[in-house]
Design a protein around this motif. Structure first.
Motif, PDB file in Angstrom:
ATOM      1  N   SER A  80       0.850  -1.021  -0.063  1.00  0.00           N
ATOM      2  CA  SER A  80       0.200  -0.096  -0.128  1.00  0.00           C
ATOM      3  C   SER A  80       0.973   0.756  -0.116  1.00  0.00           C
ATOM      4  N   LYS A  81       0.276   2.328  -0.448  1.00  0.00           N
ATOM      5  CA  LYS A  81       0.984   3.489  -0.706  1.00  0.00           C
ATOM      6  C   LYS A  81       1.489   4.234   0.916  1.00  0.00           C
ATOM      7  N   HIS A  82       0.693   3.586   1.463  1.00  0.00           N
ATOM      8  CA  HIS A  82       0.431   4.112   3.242  1.00  0.00           C
ATOM      9  C   HIS A  82       1.037   3.889   3.629  1.00  0.00           C
ATOM     10  N   PHE A  83       2.173   2.613   3.625  1.00  0.00           N
ATOM     11  CA  PHE A  83       3.449   2.574   4.470  1.00  0.00           C
ATOM     12  C   PHE A  83       4.936   2.884   3.494  1.00  0.00           C
ATOM     13  N   TYR A  84       4.889   3.298   2.669  1.00  0.00           N
ATOM     14  CA  TYR A  84       5.930   4.046   2.332  1.00  0.00           C
ATOM     15  C   TYR A  84       6.318   4.814   3.391  1.00  0.00           C
ATOM     16  N   ILE A  85       7.500   4.941   4.023  1.00  0.00           N
ATOM     17  CA  ILE A  85       8.002   5.530   4.540  1.00  0.00           C
ATOM     18  C   ILE A  85       9.359   7.236   4.122  1.00  0.00           C
ATOM     19  N   MET A  86       9.443   8.161   4.585  1.00  0.00           N
ATOM     20  CA  MET A  86      10.224   8.768   4.453  1.00  0.00           C
ATOM     21  C   MET A  86      10.883   9.543   5.265  1.00  0.00           C
ATOM     22  N   PHE A  87      12.872   9.498   4.675  1.00  0.00           N
ATOM     23  CA  PHE A  87      13.637  10.052   5.539  1.00  0.00           C
ATOM     24  C   PHE A  87      15.029  10.589   5.247  1.00  0.00           C
ATOM     25  N   GLN A  88      15.965  11.002   5.816  1.00  0.00           N
ATOM     26  CA  GLN A  88      17.045  11.477   5.583  1.00  0.00           C
ATOM     27  C   GLN A  88      18.161  10.104   4.774  1.00  0.00           C
ATOM     28  N   ALA A  89      18.339  11.013   3.260  1.00  0.00           N
ATOM     29  CA  ALA A  89      18.257  10.148   2.222  1.00  0.00           C
ATOM     30  C   ALA A  89      19.862   9.740   2.726  1.00  0.00           C
ATOM     31  N   ASP A  90      20.878   9.760   2.117  1.00  0.00           N
ATOM     32  CA  ASP A  90      22.429   9.224   1.926  1.00  0.00           C
ATOM     33  C   ASP A  90      23.143  10.090   0.633  1.00  0.00           C
ATOM     34  N   ASN A  91      23.828  10.037   0.157  1.00  0.00           N
ATOM     35  CA  ASN A  91      24.590  11.359  -0.382  1.00  0.00           C
ATOM     36  C   ASN A  91      24.334  10.811  -1.786  1.00  0.00           C
ATOM     37  N   CYS A  92      24.594   9.361  -1.980  1.00  0.00           N
ATOM     38  CA  CYS A  92      24.584   9.076  -3.068  1.00  0.00           C
ATOM     39  C   CYS A  92      23.253   8.258  -3.800  1.00  0.00           C
ATOM     40  N   CYS A  93      22.306   8.629  -4.609  1.00  0.00           N
ATOM     41  CA  CYS A  93      22.322   9.110  -6.225  1.00  0.00           C
ATOM     42  C   CYS A  93      21.676  10.065  -6.688  1.00  0.00           C
ATOM     43  N   ILE A  94      21.300  10.239  -8.403  1.00  0.00           N
ATOM     44  CA  ILE A  94      19.884  11.430  -8.774  1.00  0.00           C
ATOM     45  C   ILE A  94      19.586  10.605  -9.846  1.00  0.00           C
ATOM     46  N   PRO A  95      19.161   8.959 -10.353  1.00  0.00           N
ATOM     47  CA  PRO A  95      18.121   8.598 -10.994  1.00  0.00           C
ATOM     48  C   PRO A  95      17.170   9.142 -11.349  1.00  0.00           C
ATOM     49  N   ALA A  96      16.783  10.104 -10.202  1.00  0.00           N
ATOM     50  CA  ALA A  96      15.537  10.323  -9.715  1.00  0.00           C
ATOM     51  C   ALA A  96      15.163  11.325  -8.806  1.00  0.00           C
ATOM     52  N   VAL A  97      14.586  12.546  -9.107  1.00  0.00           N
ATOM     53  CA  VAL A  97      14.584  12.639  -7.985  1.00  0.00           C
ATOM     54  C   VAL A  97      13.331  13.966  -8.395  1.00  0.00           C
ATOM     55  N   LEU A  98      12.876  14.081  -6.716  1.00  0.00           N
ATOM     56  CA  LEU A  98      11.228  15.040  -7.134  1.00  0.00           C
ATOM     57  C   LEU A  98      11.808  16.783  -6.614  1.00  0.00           C
ATOM     58  N   TYR A  99      11.223  17.305  -7.157  1.00  0.00           N
ATOM     59  CA  TYR A  99      11.433  19.048  -7.217  1.00  0.00           C
ATOM     60  C   TYR A  99      10.857  19.825  -6.741  1.00  0.00           C
ATOM     61  N   ARG A 100       9.984  20.323  -5.629  1.00  0.00           N
ATOM     62  CA  ARG A 100       9.079  21.033  -5.390  1.00  0.00           C
ATOM     63  C   ARG A 100       9.926  22.645  -6.651  1.00  0.00           C
ATOM     64  N   LYS A 101       8.880  23.571  -7.484  1.00  0.00           N
ATOM     65  CA  LYS A 101       9.173  24.031  -8.304  1.00  0.00           C
ATOM     66  C   LYS A 101      10.292  25.600  -8.033  1.00  0.00           C
TER      67      LYS A 101
END
Length: 417
Positions: A331-352
């Motif tokens: 479920s999408k409700h189970f995904y977590i978000m926390f401090q990232a490591d330094n690498c890498c940038i294949p997929a990065v989301l930005y606010r405008k």
């Protein structure tokens, strides 16, 4: 008969029960279930791939993905409304694909096209895209007409070619290739921002979306970034300006304690503790209901529970956090978000606003010979920016053939299959 009665009486003893549990878990159950899991201690190359060469196996998997992508594109309408600007619709998310010609010459002299872009774009088009999501392909190959995947996909997605009018010499040194990579990334950010979106997602052409990735991204934007409603989360800040959201972390970095970030280590400890308590509780309930024929004291049952918790923690370490995280995809409700490591940038989301500021910073670092990751790290360390990782990964890295390193990355086979 006496021997069997003696054996049964021994099995009723708590210590014998715990020994049987550990033998079953580590000698029978886990080897059967995890011998194909790359980061598990039970991983077996021969059982996973047989006698197939790892490179040949990875190429076979890639060819199967190519066929699936071609099949999906055959069912897609050309230039759908979700890839064209609409006057009365505010763009929520703009997605830019940074791509170069990925064809490589094989040892036998033949030319092989891995079709990474074809797979990546097909995966996104296969999602349930809204009219507020726009796509653009940024063709940044020094010879714009050489990219056959771009020519094919131009019927489905708008293409912007940086070097269409003028051709440049392909950089020969690694530092020059990093400089070109930065210029190309900036170009794609500019093209993606031209839609005036609320958020932009910059993808390298070998970043393959997992099923339901855009739905999870929309959920993250609502619950974590825009704060429309909030649930349990492992982050402290409510202000997500000056923040990068990484949607891919190399799998080897997601292993237990393969990090120096204190907050990530804390998350790993929580994962292990949760696995131990939940698994130990289930094992104890099963044991009490089905295998404990002779009633025993609560102290004995508690001892079995503690042994079960330790057993499940060790089992989690044996299987590896990388594979155990897969349950979160339920479920999408189970995904977590926390401090990232330094690498890498294949997929990065930005606010405008963050994308505009990052683009301005990259303008000042044009001659920097380091990768873009280094620029992002400098902003985090010196200018108060933050970066968060979403786990499990919403994208996988399928690019064995590196356009920057000019080699085949055989050492990270697990990331491509």
């Amino acid at each position: 008969m006496r021997f069997f009665r003696l054996f049964r009486s021994m099995c009723r003893r708590p210590v014998s029960d715990v020994v049987i549990l550990y033998v079953l878990m580590f000698c029978i159950i886990l080897p059967i279930l995890s011998h194909r899991l790359y980061f598990s201690i039970y991983y077996s190359h021969s059982l996973h791939m047989g006698r197939t060469d790892p490179f040949a196996y990875a190429q076979k998997v890639n060819d199967e993905r190519k066929k699936l992508a071609q099949t999906l594109l055959a069912t897609q309408p050309t230039r759908s409304s979700h890839v064209l600007p609409m006057a009365n619709s505010k763009v929520r998310l703009a997605i830019g694909f940074v791509t170069v010609d990925r064809r490589v010459r094989m040892p036998d002299g033949s030319v092989y096209n891995p079709a990474y872009l074809l797979q990546s774009v097909a995966a996104i088009l296969g999602e349930n895209l809204s009219t507020r999501t726009h796509l653009v392909i940024c063709n940044v190959d020094s010879n714009a007409s050489s990219n056959s995947d771009v020519a094919l996909l131009s019927s489905f997605v708008p293409v912007r070619s940086k070097y269409l009018e003028t051709k440049i010499t392909t950089p020969s040194t690694l530092s020059d290739r990093f400089k070109k990579e930065r210029e190309d990334y900036m170009y794609c950010m500019q093209q993606t921002l031209s839609f005036d979106p609320e958020f932009i997602l910059i993808l390298q052409d070998d970043a393959l979306a997992t099923s339901g990735a855009l739905d999870v991204i929309g959920h993250i934007i609502q619950t974590k970034i825009q704060n429309k409603y909030r649930g349990f989360e492992l982050i402290e800040t409510k202000n997500f300006t000056k923040t990068f959201f990484k949607l891919f972390t190399p799998t080897y970095m997601q292993q237990d304690f393969h990090t120096t970030k204190p907050k990530r280590i804390f998350i790993h400890i929580l994962d292990l503790t949760g696995s131990g308590i939940i698994g130990g509780t289930l094992l104890t309930i099963i044991y009490a209901l089905f295998f404990q024929k002779v009633p025993r004291s609560y102290g004995t049952l508690y001892g079995f529970f503690v042994a079960s918790v330790v057993c499940c923690i060790l089992a989690a370490l044996a299987v590896s956090r990388v594979h155990l995280m897969e349950w979160r995809r339920l479920s999408k409700h189970f995904y977590i978000m926390f401090q990232a490591d330094n690498c890498c940038i294949p997929a990065v989301l930005y606010r405008k606003d963050t994308a505009v500021e990052f683009l301005s910073y990259l303008e000042t670092a044009r001659n920097n010979p380091s990768p873009i990751d280094g620029d992002m790290n400098h902003l985090v360390e010196a200018h108060g920016y933050r970066r968060y990782a979403v786990e499990p990964n919403l994208f996988s890295h399928i690019g064995m053939h590196s356009s920057i390193q000019k080699k085949v990355n055989r050492d990270f086979l697990h990331g491509f299959v």
